[in-house]
Design a protein around this motif. Structure first.
Motif, PDB file in Angstrom:
ATOM      1  N   LYS A 198     -25.957 -12.199  -7.269  1.00  0.00           N
ATOM      2  CA  LYS A 198     -27.233 -12.884  -7.442  1.00  0.00           C
ATOM      3  C   LYS A 198     -27.032 -14.393  -7.492  1.00  0.00           C
ATOM      4  CE  LYS A 198     -29.210  -9.141 -10.266  1.00  0.00           C
ATOM      5  NZ  LYS A 198     -29.809  -8.826 -11.594  1.00  0.00           N
ATOM      6  N   ASP A 200     -29.182 -16.448  -8.705  1.00  0.00           N
ATOM      7  CA  ASP A 200     -29.658 -16.870 -10.021  1.00  0.00           C
ATOM      8  C   ASP A 200     -28.526 -16.871 -11.048  1.00  0.00           C
ATOM      9  OD1 ASP A 200     -32.134 -17.106  -8.954  1.00  0.00           O
ATOM     10  OD2 ASP A 200     -33.036 -15.414  -9.995  1.00  0.00           O
ATOM     11  N   ALA A 201     -27.657 -15.850 -10.972  1.00  0.00           N
ATOM     12  CA  ALA A 201     -26.546 -15.762 -11.917  1.00  0.00           C
ATOM     13  C   ALA A 201     -25.620 -16.965 -11.781  1.00  0.00           C
ATOM     14  CB  ALA A 201     -25.768 -14.470 -11.682  1.00  0.00           C
ATOM     15  N   VAL A 204     -27.150 -20.137 -13.280  1.00  0.00           N
ATOM     16  CA  VAL A 204     -27.039 -20.173 -14.739  1.00  0.00           C
ATOM     17  C   VAL A 204     -25.607 -20.517 -15.151  1.00  0.00           C
ATOM     18  CG1 VAL A 204     -27.320 -18.896 -16.896  1.00  0.00           C
ATOM     19  CG2 VAL A 204     -28.917 -18.517 -15.021  1.00  0.00           C
ATOM     20  N   GLU A 265     -36.150 -22.169 -19.045  1.00  0.00           N
ATOM     21  CA  GLU A 265     -35.796 -23.213 -18.079  1.00  0.00           C
ATOM     22  C   GLU A 265     -36.257 -24.590 -18.543  1.00  0.00           C
ATOM     23  OE1 GLU A 265     -37.434 -20.413 -17.495  1.00  0.00           O
ATOM     24  OE2 GLU A 265     -37.100 -19.617 -15.479  1.00  0.00           O
ATOM     25  N   GLN A 316     -32.132 -12.620 -18.986  1.00  0.00           N
ATOM     26  CA  GLN A 316     -33.254 -12.368 -18.074  1.00  0.00           C
ATOM     27  C   GLN A 316     -32.770 -12.166 -16.643  1.00  0.00           C
ATOM     28  OE1 GLN A 316     -35.591 -15.890 -18.717  1.00  0.00           O
ATOM     29  NE2 GLN A 316     -36.519 -15.130 -20.599  1.00  0.00           N
ATOM     30  N   THR A 317     -31.635 -12.769 -16.330  1.00  0.00           N
ATOM     31  CA  THR A 317     -31.101 -12.707 -14.975  1.00  0.00           C
ATOM     32  C   THR A 317     -30.228 -11.478 -14.742  1.00  0.00           C
ATOM     33  OG1 THR A 317     -31.066 -15.125 -14.941  1.00  0.00           O
ATOM     34  CG2 THR A 317     -29.780 -14.027 -13.240  1.00  0.00           C
ATOM     35  N   PHE A 375     -33.094 -23.983 -10.264  1.00  0.00           N
ATOM     36  CA  PHE A 375     -33.305 -22.609 -10.718  1.00  0.00           C
ATOM     37  C   PHE A 375     -34.792 -22.356 -10.956  1.00  0.00           C
ATOM     38  CE2 PHE A 375     -33.861 -19.334 -13.883  1.00  0.00           C
ATOM     39  CZ  PHE A 375     -32.914 -18.385 -13.567  1.00  0.00           C
ATOM     40  N   ARG A 379     -37.239 -19.690  -8.992  1.00  0.00           N
ATOM     41  CA  ARG A 379     -37.976 -18.641  -9.707  1.00  0.00           C
ATOM     42  C   ARG A 379     -39.461 -18.685  -9.348  1.00  0.00           C
ATOM     43  NH1 ARG A 379     -36.166 -15.976 -14.462  1.00  0.00           N
ATOM     44  NH2 ARG A 379     -34.188 -15.028 -13.868  1.00  0.00           N
TER      45      ARG A 379
END
Length: 392
Positions: A198, A200-201, A204, A265, A316-317, A375, A379
Motif C-alpha cells: 500500500k 498509504d503505508a 505514513v 492528518e 487506519q491504514t 497523504f 485520501r
C-alpha cells in the motif's frame, strides 16, 4: 490495572531507557573511548538500525508462536544484548552491541500491542495499549535521567547494568503475570507482507521517519547543546532531562486528545509545523539558560504529541495487518532516530555549533508536513473516487 499490562509497561520502560539514555551519555562515552561526540552519535544510529531490521524480521519469524513465548524470547534478547555493552572494550564492539540491542524493540511493541488489545476489556483496547506505551514516558521522566546521572558520576557501563536488571525484572513479570494466550490462526509471510504493497503505508512510514526524525536532531546532541551552548554543567544534564521527559508525558496526552477531536492528518500537519518552529527557537535562543529550559520542555512536548496521531494513522491504514504495521511504525520512528542522529551530526563535523543540528531537525519536520499533505490529498482523491463509483 491488570498485572499482564504492567509487565508490558516494564518492557516499554526497558526499551525506552535503552534507546534514549545514550543521548545523555554521549560526552562520557566519547571521553572514555577517545572518540568525538559526532562519532559517538552513531551509536544512536546503530540502535535505530537494529530496530528497523529487527521489527519486521522478528515479527514475521514469530508470527505463529504463542505471544507469551515470543515476548519472553524478546525480553531475553534485551537482557543479553544490553549486557554486552557493559563489557564493550572498544567503539566497534559497543556499536555492534547497540545494533543488537535494537533488534527486539519494534517486535516487542508490535506483539505487545496486539496482546494488550486482546487482554483489554471490551471498548478499552486503546487504553490498554497506552499502558504499555506509558513505559516509554516513564523512561524519559525517571529512567533516562537516573541512567545519565549514574553514567556521568560513576561509569556509563553501570547504566547498562541497570538496564539489564530492568530487563530481567521484565522477564519475571511476563513469565508470572502474562496469561498463556493461544497463537492466532496460521499466517503466511505473504499475507503479512501485503501491508507493504500500500502506498498509504509507505507515506505514513515516511512521515514517521522524516517528520518525527526532527526530534532526534535535537535530542541526540542535547547533552553537548546544554553544556556547550546553554552553559549548564555536565551534572545538570540529568536533571534537565527530567524536564524533557515531563514535556513528553504531557505531549503524549495532548496528542491523543487532539487525534480524537480532529483528523489524524491535520493534527500531524499542525504539530509538525509547531515542532519545526520550536526547533528554530532552540537554534536561536539556547544560549539563554532560562529560555533553554522552556524549550527543553516544549520540544519534548511537541515531539511526543505527534506519536499518537501517527499511530492512529497507521492503524487506519493497516486493517488486517495490525501486528506487522505496529512493528513497522516502531521501525519508522527509529529510522527517524538514525536519520536525525546522522544528519544532525553533519554540521557538527563541518565545525558548526551544537545548536546547528536543530536547523536540520526543523527541515526534517517541514518535509514531514509535506508528506502528510500528500497523504491527505491522496485520501481525499480516493474518497471522491469511491463516492463516484458508488453513485455509478
Amino acid at each position: 490495572m491488570k498485572k499482564s499490562l504492567v509487565s508490558l509497561a516494564l518492557g516499554g520502560l526497558t526499551l525506552g531507557v535503552t534507546e534514549f539514555v545514550m543521548m545523555g551519555l554521549l560526552p562520557d562515552i566519547a571521553t572514555d573511548l577517545k572518540i568525538s561526540i559526532p562519532v559517538a552519535g552513531y551509536l544512536i544510529s546503530a540502535y535505530a538500525l537494529g530496530v528497523v531490521i529487527g521489527a519486521p524480521l522478528l515479527v514475521i519469524v514469530s508470527r505463529n508462536y504463542p505471544p507469551k513465548k515470543t515476548l519472553l524470547a524478546l525480553v531475553t534478547m534485551m537482557a543479553i544484548f544490553n549486557s554486552l555493552s557493559i563489557i564493550a572494550p572498544n567503539y566497534v564492539f559497543l556499536f555492534a552491541s547497540r545494533f543488537l540491542s535494537g533488534l527486539p524493540h519494534g517486535a516487542f511493541f508490535g506483539v505487545g500491542a496486539v496482546v494488550a488489545s486482546r487482554l483489554a476489556d471490551k471498548g478499552k483496547e486503546a487504553q490498554a495499549i497506552s499502558i504499555m506505551i506509558s513505559g516509554l514516558t516513564i523512561a524519559n521522566v525517571a529512567g533516562v535521567p537516573i541512567g545519565t546521572y549514574v553514567g556521568h558520576n560513576y561509569s556509563w557501563r553501570y547504566t547498562f547494568i541497570i538496564i539489564s536488571c530492568i530487563a530481567l525484572i521484565t522477564f519475571v513479570a511476563v513469565y508470572f503475570w502474562m496469561p498463556n494466550l493461544e497463537a492466532r490462526a496460521k499466517e503466511t509471510i505473504k499475507s503479512q507482507l501485503q501491508f507493504f504493497k500500500k502506498l498509504d503505508a509507505w507515506l505514513v512510514i515516511g512521515i514517521s521517519a522524516i517528520g518525527f526524525g526532527g526530534l532526534f536532531c535535537w535530542i541526540s546532541y542535547i547533552a553537548p547543546l546544554l553544556t556547550e551552548v546553554s552553559g549548564f554543567s555536565a551534572g545538570d544534564v540529568s536533571y534537565i532531562l527530567i524536564i524533557a521527559g515531563l514535556g513528553m508525558v504531557l505531549g503524549n496526552f495532548i496528542g491523543g486528545k487532539l487525534a480524537d477531536k480532529f483528523s489524524a492528518e491535520k493534527t500531524i500537519i499542525y504539530l509538525l509545523l509547531a515542532m519545526a518552529f520550536d526547533l528554530l527557537l532552540v537554534f536561536f535562543f539556547s544560549s539563554n539558560q532560562y529560555v533553554s529550559l522552556v524549550l527543553v520542555f516544549s520540544t519534548g512536548c511537541f515531539a511526543f504529541a505527534v506519536v499518537a496521531p501517527i499511530q492512529m494513522l497507521m492503524i487506519q491504514t493497516a486493517v488486517g495487518s495490525e501486528m506487522i504495521a505496529s512493528a513497522a511504525i516502531q521501525a519508522a520512528f527509529n529510522m527517524g532516530n538514525a536519520l536525525g542522529a546522522f544528519l544532525g551530526g553533519l554540521p557538527l563535523i563541518a565545525g558548526f555549533s551544537y545548536a546547528s543540528p536543530n536547523l536540520v531537525g526543523a527541515g526534517m519536520s517541514l518535509i514531514g508536513v509535506l508528506i502528510t499533505y500528500v497523504f491527505l490529498q491522496k485520501r481525499l482523491r480516493d474518497f471522491k473516487l469511491q463516492k463516484l463509483l458508488v453513485l455509478d
